[in-house]
Design a protein around this motif. Structure first.
Motif, PDB file in Angstrom:
ATOM      1  N   ILE A 177       0.841  -1.199   0.000  1.00 29.95           N
ATOM      2  CA  ILE A 177       0.000   0.000   0.000  1.00 29.95           C
ATOM      3  C   ILE A 177       0.875   1.249   0.000  1.00 29.95           C
ATOM      4  O   ILE A 177       0.669   2.173  -0.788  1.00 29.95           O
ATOM      5  CB  ILE A 177      -0.955  -0.004   1.207  1.00 29.95           C
ATOM      6  CG1 ILE A 177      -2.006  -1.097   1.043  1.00 29.95           C
ATOM      7  CG2 ILE A 177      -1.631   1.355   1.360  1.00 29.95           C
ATOM      8  CD1 ILE A 177      -2.872  -1.302   2.260  1.00 29.95           C
ATOM      9  N   PHE A 178       1.883   1.281   0.889  1.00 27.82           N
ATOM     10  CA  PHE A 178       2.754   2.445   0.959  1.00 27.82           C
ATOM     11  C   PHE A 178       3.623   2.570  -0.293  1.00 27.82           C
ATOM     12  O   PHE A 178       3.901   3.672  -0.747  1.00 27.82           O
ATOM     13  CB  PHE A 178       3.615   2.404   2.219  1.00 27.82           C
ATOM     14  CG  PHE A 178       2.864   2.804   3.449  1.00 27.82           C
ATOM     15  CD1 PHE A 178       2.400   4.085   3.613  1.00 27.82           C
ATOM     16  CD2 PHE A 178       2.610   1.876   4.450  1.00 27.82           C
ATOM     17  CE1 PHE A 178       1.698   4.462   4.738  1.00 27.82           C
ATOM     18  CE2 PHE A 178       1.912   2.242   5.583  1.00 27.82           C
ATOM     19  CZ  PHE A 178       1.453   3.535   5.731  1.00 27.82           C
ATOM     20  N   THR A 179       4.029   1.459  -0.861  1.00 23.14           N
ATOM     21  CA  THR A 179       4.809   1.507  -2.093  1.00 23.14           C
ATOM     22  C   THR A 179       3.969   2.102  -3.220  1.00 23.14           C
ATOM     23  O   THR A 179       4.447   2.940  -3.993  1.00 23.14           O
ATOM     24  CB  THR A 179       5.298   0.100  -2.479  1.00 23.14           C
ATOM     25  OG1 THR A 179       6.076  -0.425  -1.412  1.00 23.14           O
ATOM     26  CG2 THR A 179       6.111   0.122  -3.758  1.00 23.14           C
ATOM     27  N   GLY A 180       2.730   1.696  -3.313  1.00 24.68           N
ATOM     28  CA  GLY A 180       1.823   2.249  -4.320  1.00 24.68           C
ATOM     29  C   GLY A 180       1.578   3.734  -4.126  1.00 24.68           C
ATOM     30  O   GLY A 180       1.570   4.514  -5.088  1.00 24.68           O
ATOM     31  N   MET A 181       1.397   4.145  -2.879  1.00 24.99           N
ATOM     32  CA  MET A 181       1.189   5.564  -2.591  1.00 24.99           C
ATOM     33  C   MET A 181       2.433   6.369  -2.957  1.00 24.99           C
ATOM     34  O   MET A 181       2.338   7.451  -3.542  1.00 24.99           O
ATOM     35  CB  MET A 181       0.830   5.768  -1.112  1.00 24.99           C
ATOM     36  CG  MET A 181      -0.567   5.295  -0.768  1.00 24.99           C
ATOM     37  SD  MET A 181      -1.004   5.273   0.995  1.00 24.99           S
ATOM     38  CE  MET A 181      -0.207   6.646   1.700  1.00 24.99           C
ATOM     39  N   PHE A 182       3.607   5.848  -2.606  1.00 24.35           N
ATOM     40  CA  PHE A 182       4.853   6.534  -2.918  1.00 24.35           C
ATOM     41  C   PHE A 182       5.026   6.674  -4.432  1.00 24.35           C
ATOM     42  O   PHE A 182       5.412   7.732  -4.933  1.00 24.35           O
ATOM     43  CB  PHE A 182       6.039   5.768  -2.322  1.00 24.35           C
ATOM     44  CG  PHE A 182       7.369   6.385  -2.630  1.00 24.35           C
ATOM     45  CD1 PHE A 182       7.773   7.540  -1.973  1.00 24.35           C
ATOM     46  CD2 PHE A 182       8.207   5.825  -3.570  1.00 24.35           C
ATOM     47  CE1 PHE A 182       8.996   8.116  -2.257  1.00 24.35           C
ATOM     48  CE2 PHE A 182       9.426   6.394  -3.861  1.00 24.35           C
ATOM     49  CZ  PHE A 182       9.818   7.550  -3.200  1.00 24.35           C
ATOM     50  N   THR A 183       4.711   5.628  -5.163  1.00 23.05           N
ATOM     51  CA  THR A 183       4.809   5.663  -6.622  1.00 23.05           C
ATOM     52  C   THR A 183       3.867   6.701  -7.209  1.00 23.05           C
ATOM     53  O   THR A 183       4.234   7.463  -8.097  1.00 23.05           O
ATOM     54  CB  THR A 183       4.522   4.280  -7.212  1.00 23.05           C
ATOM     55  OG1 THR A 183       5.400   3.326  -6.637  1.00 23.05           O
ATOM     56  CG2 THR A 183       4.654   4.263  -8.724  1.00 23.05           C
ATOM     57  N   ASP A 184       2.632   6.745  -6.697  1.00 26.67           N
ATOM     58  CA  ASP A 184       1.655   7.710  -7.185  1.00 26.67           C
ATOM     59  C   ASP A 184       2.090   9.148  -6.913  1.00 26.67           C
ATOM     60  O   ASP A 184       1.948  10.013  -7.776  1.00 26.67           O
ATOM     61  CB  ASP A 184       0.284   7.457  -6.548  1.00 26.67           C
ATOM     62  CG  ASP A 184      -0.337   6.158  -7.022  1.00 26.67           C
ATOM     63  OD1 ASP A 184       0.101   5.622  -8.069  1.00 26.67           O
ATOM     64  OD2 ASP A 184      -1.262   5.664  -6.334  1.00 26.67           O
ATOM     65  N   VAL A 185       2.607   9.392  -5.716  1.00 29.36           N
ATOM     66  CA  VAL A 185       3.052  10.742  -5.366  1.00 29.36           C
ATOM     67  C   VAL A 185       4.263  11.127  -6.213  1.00 29.36           C
ATOM     68  O   VAL A 185       4.353  12.256  -6.713  1.00 29.36           O
ATOM     69  CB  VAL A 185       3.373  10.842  -3.859  1.00 29.36           C
ATOM     70  CG1 VAL A 185       4.081  12.146  -3.532  1.00 29.36           C
ATOM     71  CG2 VAL A 185       2.115  10.708  -3.029  1.00 29.36           C
ATOM     72  N   THR A 186       5.179  10.200  -6.407  1.00 29.62           N
ATOM     73  CA  THR A 186       6.364  10.483  -7.227  1.00 29.62           C
ATOM     74  C   THR A 186       5.974  10.794  -8.662  1.00 29.62           C
ATOM     75  O   THR A 186       6.480  11.728  -9.285  1.00 29.62           O
ATOM     76  CB  THR A 186       7.336   9.281  -7.196  1.00 29.62           C
ATOM     77  OG1 THR A 186       7.671   8.995  -5.844  1.00 29.62           O
ATOM     78  CG2 THR A 186       8.602   9.564  -7.978  1.00 29.62           C
ATOM     79  N   THR A 187       5.025  10.035  -9.197  1.00 30.69           N
ATOM     80  CA  THR A 187       4.554  10.264 -10.565  1.00 30.69           C
ATOM     81  C   THR A 187       3.848  11.606 -10.668  1.00 30.69           C
ATOM     82  O   THR A 187       4.040  12.358 -11.631  1.00 30.69           O
ATOM     83  CB  THR A 187       3.609   9.127 -10.999  1.00 30.69           C
ATOM     84  OG1 THR A 187       4.293   7.882 -10.864  1.00 30.69           O
ATOM     85  CG2 THR A 187       3.148   9.303 -12.416  1.00 30.69           C
ATOM     86  N   ALA A 188       3.022  11.925  -9.675  1.00 32.35           N
ATOM     87  CA  ALA A 188       2.253  13.176  -9.715  1.00 32.35           C
ATOM     88  C   ALA A 188       3.151  14.404  -9.603  1.00 32.35           C
ATOM     89  O   ALA A 188       2.850  15.448 -10.184  1.00 32.35           O
ATOM     90  CB  ALA A 188       1.224  13.174  -8.588  1.00 32.35           C
ATOM     91  N   THR A 189       4.248  14.280  -8.887  1.00 33.80           N
ATOM     92  CA  THR A 189       5.143  15.433  -8.713  1.00 33.80           C
ATOM     93  C   THR A 189       6.214  15.483  -9.796  1.00 33.80           C
ATOM     94  O   THR A 189       7.020  16.404  -9.817  1.00 33.80           O
ATOM     95  CB  THR A 189       5.822  15.402  -7.335  1.00 33.80           C
ATOM     96  OG1 THR A 189       6.547  14.180  -7.191  1.00 33.80           O
ATOM     97  CG2 THR A 189       4.795  15.541  -6.225  1.00 33.80           C
ATOM     98  N   GLY A 190       6.225  14.523 -10.683  1.00 39.25           N
ATOM     99  CA  GLY A 190       7.180  14.521 -11.783  1.00 39.25           C
ATOM    100  C   GLY A 190       8.567  14.069 -11.388  1.00 39.25           C
ATOM    101  O   GLY A 190       9.536  14.326 -12.080  1.00 39.25           O
ATOM    102  N   GLY A 191       8.683  13.405 -10.249  1.00 38.08           N
ATOM    103  CA  GLY A 191       9.995  12.976  -9.747  1.00 38.08           C
ATOM    104  C   GLY A 191      10.277  11.622 -10.150  1.00 38.08           C
ATOM    105  O   GLY A 191      11.059  10.924 -10.447  1.00 38.08           O
TER     106      GLY A 191
END
Length: 63
Positions: free
Chosen positions: A49-63
């Motif tokens: 769950i946390f890995t998925g959230m981290f991936t989503d946030v990274t993708t959304a911020t362009g990182g």
């Protein structure tokens, strides 16, 4: 002297300022246990769950 001690003990016994903090801590602990049991029973990994959230946030911020 004894009267002063008894008076302070009575006021300490009536003081409920720390009671609400303890109650909130107990409620939080119950919620955590319930979540752990629910995730364990459903087979969902908290790590995934946390890995998925981290991936989503990274993708959304362009990182």
């Amino acid at each position: 002297m004894l009267n002063t001690i008894l008076t302070k003990m009575k006021s300490f016994a009536k003081d409920e300022t720390g009671a609400s903090a303890i109650e909130y801590a107990v409620i939080a602990a119950i919620v955590v246990v319930a979540l752990v049991v629910a995730f364990g029973a459903s087979g969902i990994s908290v790590s995934s769950i946390f890995t998925g959230m981290f991936t989503d946030v990274t993708t959304a911020t362009g990182g």
